[in-house]
Design a protein around this motif. Structure first.
Motif, PDB file in Angstrom:
ATOM      1  N   VAL A 110       3.841  82.578  42.645  1.00 45.47           N
ATOM      2  CA  VAL A 110       2.457  82.122  42.513  1.00 45.47           C
ATOM      3  C   VAL A 110       2.411  80.702  41.957  1.00 45.47           C
ATOM      4  O   VAL A 110       3.399  80.172  41.466  1.00 45.47           O
ATOM      5  CB  VAL A 110       1.629  83.066  41.603  1.00 45.47           C
ATOM      6  CG1 VAL A 110       1.618  84.484  42.151  1.00 45.47           C
ATOM      7  CG2 VAL A 110       2.157  83.053  40.178  1.00 45.47           C
ATOM      8  N   ASN A 111       1.235  80.113  42.034  1.00 42.52           N
ATOM      9  CA  ASN A 111       1.027  78.767  41.495  1.00 42.52           C
ATOM     10  C   ASN A 111       1.414  78.691  40.025  1.00 42.52           C
ATOM     11  O   ASN A 111       1.069  79.573  39.238  1.00 42.52           O
ATOM     12  CB  ASN A 111      -0.446  78.372  41.624  1.00 42.52           C
ATOM     13  CG  ASN A 111      -0.776  77.885  43.012  1.00 42.52           C
ATOM     14  OD1 ASN A 111       0.016  77.203  43.643  1.00 42.52           O
ATOM     15  ND2 ASN A 111      -1.954  78.237  43.500  1.00 42.52           N
ATOM     16  N   GLY A 112       2.117  77.630  39.671  1.00 45.49           N
ATOM     17  CA  GLY A 112       2.419  77.379  38.265  1.00 45.49           C
ATOM     18  C   GLY A 112       3.627  78.104  37.718  1.00 45.49           C
ATOM     19  O   GLY A 112       3.982  77.933  36.550  1.00 45.49           O
ATOM     20  N   ALA A 113       4.293  78.920  38.543  1.00 50.65           N
ATOM     21  CA  ALA A 113       5.451  79.683  38.043  1.00 50.65           C
ATOM     22  C   ALA A 113       6.673  78.796  37.852  1.00 50.65           C
ATOM     23  O   ALA A 113       7.560  79.116  37.057  1.00 50.65           O
ATOM     24  CB  ALA A 113       5.778  80.837  38.989  1.00 50.65           C
ATOM     25  N   GLY A 114       6.727  77.679  38.603  1.00 53.82           N
ATOM     26  CA  GLY A 114       7.869  76.777  38.476  1.00 53.82           C
ATOM     27  C   GLY A 114       8.792  76.786  39.672  1.00 53.82           C
ATOM     28  O   GLY A 114       9.979  76.480  39.547  1.00 53.82           O
ATOM     29  N   ILE A 252      15.440  87.469  41.095  1.00 46.36           N
ATOM     30  CA  ILE A 252      14.382  86.872  40.281  1.00 46.36           C
ATOM     31  C   ILE A 252      14.919  85.646  39.559  1.00 46.36           C
ATOM     32  O   ILE A 252      16.038  85.651  39.032  1.00 46.36           O
ATOM     33  CB  ILE A 252      13.866  87.872  39.216  1.00 46.36           C
ATOM     34  CG1 ILE A 252      13.350  89.157  39.869  1.00 46.36           C
ATOM     35  CG2 ILE A 252      12.806  87.229  38.331  1.00 46.36           C
ATOM     36  CD1 ILE A 252      12.080  89.014  40.638  1.00 46.36           C
ATOM     37  N   ALA A 253      14.113  84.588  39.554  1.00 45.15           N
ATOM     38  CA  ALA A 253      14.366  83.439  38.678  1.00 45.15           C
ATOM     39  C   ALA A 253      13.245  83.458  37.652  1.00 45.15           C
ATOM     40  O   ALA A 253      12.076  83.251  37.999  1.00 45.15           O
ATOM     41  CB  ALA A 253      14.364  82.140  39.465  1.00 45.15           C
ATOM     42  N   LEU A 254      13.571  83.743  36.411  1.00 49.47           N
ATOM     43  CA  LEU A 254      12.559  83.881  35.358  1.00 49.47           C
ATOM     44  C   LEU A 254      12.478  82.586  34.569  1.00 49.47           C
ATOM     45  O   LEU A 254      13.436  82.181  33.912  1.00 49.47           O
ATOM     46  CB  LEU A 254      12.918  85.053  34.438  1.00 49.47           C
ATOM     47  CG  LEU A 254      11.802  85.566  33.533  1.00 49.47           C
ATOM     48  CD1 LEU A 254      10.691  86.226  34.343  1.00 49.47           C
ATOM     49  CD2 LEU A 254      12.347  86.554  32.508  1.00 49.47           C
ATOM     50  N   THR A 255      11.321  81.916  34.651  1.00 53.45           N
ATOM     51  CA  THR A 255      11.153  80.621  33.993  1.00 53.45           C
ATOM     52  C   THR A 255      10.402  80.764  32.675  1.00 53.45           C
ATOM     53  O   THR A 255       9.785  81.787  32.396  1.00 53.45           O
ATOM     54  CB  THR A 255      10.388  79.647  34.899  1.00 53.45           C
ATOM     55  OG1 THR A 255       9.061  80.149  35.110  1.00 53.45           O
ATOM     56  CG2 THR A 255      11.080  79.508  36.247  1.00 53.45           C
ATOM     57  N   LEU A 279      18.534  84.271  37.617  1.00 57.25           N
ATOM     58  CA  LEU A 279      18.469  82.977  36.947  1.00 57.25           C
ATOM     59  C   LEU A 279      17.405  83.009  35.869  1.00 57.25           C
ATOM     60  O   LEU A 279      16.373  83.671  36.025  1.00 57.25           O
ATOM     61  CB  LEU A 279      18.134  81.870  37.953  1.00 57.25           C
ATOM     62  CG  LEU A 279      19.101  81.653  39.116  1.00 57.25           C
ATOM     63  CD1 LEU A 279      18.445  80.817  40.211  1.00 57.25           C
ATOM     64  CD2 LEU A 279      20.396  80.989  38.631  1.00 57.25           C
ATOM     65  N   VAL A 280      17.651  82.293  34.775  1.00 59.34           N
ATOM     66  CA  VAL A 280      16.651  82.168  33.718  1.00 59.34           C
ATOM     67  C   VAL A 280      16.483  80.696  33.351  1.00 59.34           C
ATOM     68  O   VAL A 280      17.455  79.936  33.321  1.00 59.34           O
ATOM     69  CB  VAL A 280      17.018  82.988  32.453  1.00 59.34           C
ATOM     70  CG1 VAL A 280      16.901  84.477  32.716  1.00 59.34           C
ATOM     71  CG2 VAL A 280      18.416  82.643  31.956  1.00 59.34           C
ATOM     72  N   GLY A 281      15.230  80.313  33.117  1.00 58.90           N
ATOM     73  CA  GLY A 281      14.940  78.948  32.714  1.00 58.90           C
ATOM     74  C   GLY A 281      14.762  78.867  31.217  1.00 58.90           C
ATOM     75  O   GLY A 281      13.952  79.588  30.636  1.00 58.90           O
ATOM     76  N   ASP A 288      18.980  73.259  32.596  1.00 52.82           N
ATOM     77  CA  ASP A 288      18.409  74.349  31.807  1.00 52.82           C
ATOM     78  C   ASP A 288      18.109  75.608  32.619  1.00 52.82           C
ATOM     79  O   ASP A 288      17.441  76.517  32.141  1.00 52.82           O
ATOM     80  CB  ASP A 288      17.127  73.882  31.107  1.00 52.82           C
ATOM     81  CG  ASP A 288      17.411  72.881  30.001  1.00 52.82           C
ATOM     82  OD1 ASP A 288      18.510  72.958  29.426  1.00 52.82           O
ATOM     83  OD2 ASP A 288      16.568  72.011  29.740  1.00 52.82           O
ATOM     84  N   LEU A 289      18.593  75.652  33.850  1.00 52.69           N
ATOM     85  CA  LEU A 289      18.505  76.861  34.668  1.00 52.69           C
ATOM     86  C   LEU A 289      19.882  77.499  34.672  1.00 52.69           C
ATOM     87  O   LEU A 289      20.846  76.903  35.143  1.00 52.69           O
ATOM     88  CB  LEU A 289      18.059  76.514  36.092  1.00 52.69           C
ATOM     89  CG  LEU A 289      17.752  77.698  37.013  1.00 52.69           C
ATOM     90  CD1 LEU A 289      16.482  78.409  36.569  1.00 52.69           C
ATOM     91  CD2 LEU A 289      17.623  77.219  38.458  1.00 52.69           C
TER      92      LEU A 289
END
Length: 311
Positions: A110-114, A252-255, A279-281, A288-289
């Motif tokens: 979605v918008n803004g997730a990164g 999933i890439a969790l930011t 992946l985690v941000g 930083d990923l």
């Protein structure tokens, strides 16, 4: 600073919301009765672990306590860490690569997730590894998305396939795959518009993009990464369900994990969806990923609770 230290620092807000309260429960309890487990479940719920996952986790702990004949509440801390690590998976989940290049990675959310930033960071990493990278600007509805992707492409030394505003996103993807073949690229990273997951027509467009990939390159997409903003808590779980139904999310890439008290949502995604967090941000920089490490996550989350040594 190593990954464990960065992760521990990034989880400060989540730890304050979850681990501190669990520690207080362990220290203030004299026995492992129903009241103890009910309060533990409530603490998990407030950390956005999710109702179903919280119940499952507490039930697992009940069984372990019973089977091991544990009576001291202080011993539950290490058990909780063990069960969380087991729930997240024993192995470090890796990105999937095609047997032969190019590998196509579809990035949704979605918008803004990164999404665009996540793609840029991946492009920089792959370029450092010596891979030839192409970015596909399939978000044709937001002009700023193409500009942002162009900046990342220049920074990473990656190729960029971009059409005019309002163009068919599937056409961008088609051209990107053809370009990857012609340039002998190793990987194509596809940016998509910020889909409102409740909008059926937008989900249908994502399905069209996937169909074009499958037609032009059998086996593609090799990875469908859903970028989720950790600060959204349980909304992230509903997004995971809907995007998975539409395009078959594989990871999933969790930011923004470093800015939230709702990091417990990782458990809900892993337990209820069966989709690995890959992946985690942990910040804004290109480096930083990070790959998600289940055991490191559990250890960092419960650092100090079970008396483990810090790395």
């Amino acid at each position: 600073m190593n990954f464990f230290s960065r992760l521990k620092e990034g989880l400060n807000k989540t730890r304050e919301n979850l681990t501190r309260r669990v520690g207080e429960l362990l220290a203030g309890s004299s026995r492992l009765d129903d009241d103890f487990f009910d309060e533990l479940e409530e603490i998990l719920l407030t950390a956005d672990v999710g109702a179903r996952t919280s119940m499952e986790l507490v039930e697992r702990l009940r069984r372990e306590v019973r089977d091991r004949k544990i009576t001291d509440p202080a011993a539950v801390g290490s058990l909780l860490q063990e069960e969380v690590a087991r729930m997240l998976g024993e192995e470090v989940p890796r990105l999937v690569w095609a047997p032969e290049p190019p590998t196509v990675i579809l990035v949704v959310g979605v918008n803004g997730a990164g999404k665009t930033t996540t793609i840029g960071k991946l492009a920089c990493r792959f370029a450092r590894e010596g891979k030839r990278v192409i970015l596909a600007a399939a978000d044709t509805f937001r002009a700023a998305a193409g500009e942002q992707l162009a900046v990342w492409a220049e920074r990473a030394g990656a190729g960029l396939i971009r059409h005019q505003a309002g163009a068919d996103p599937a056409a961008v993807v088609y051209d990107a795959i053809q370009s990857a073949r012609n340039r002998r690229a190793d990987v194509v990273l596809v940016d998509t518009a910020g889909r409102l997951q409740t909008k059926t027509n937008l989900m249908e467009e994502l399905k069209k993009i996937r169909r074009v990939m499958e037609r032009e390159l059998p086996g593609a997409p090799h990875e469908v990464l859903l970028v989720l903003d950790a600060t959204t808590g349980q909304n992230a779980l509903s997004q995971a369900r809907l995007f998975s139904e539409a395009v078959g999310v594989t990871g999933i890439a969790l930011t923004k994990l470093d800015g939230t008290a709702k990091g417990g949502v990782i458990l809900g995604i892993a337990a209820e969806m069966g989709i690995p967090v890959k992946l985690v941000g942990l910040g804004e920089g290109p480096d930083d990923l990070k790959e998600f490490q289940p055991r490191d996550f559990a250890a960092a989350l419960f650092s100090g609770l079970a008396g483990e040594k810090e790395e």
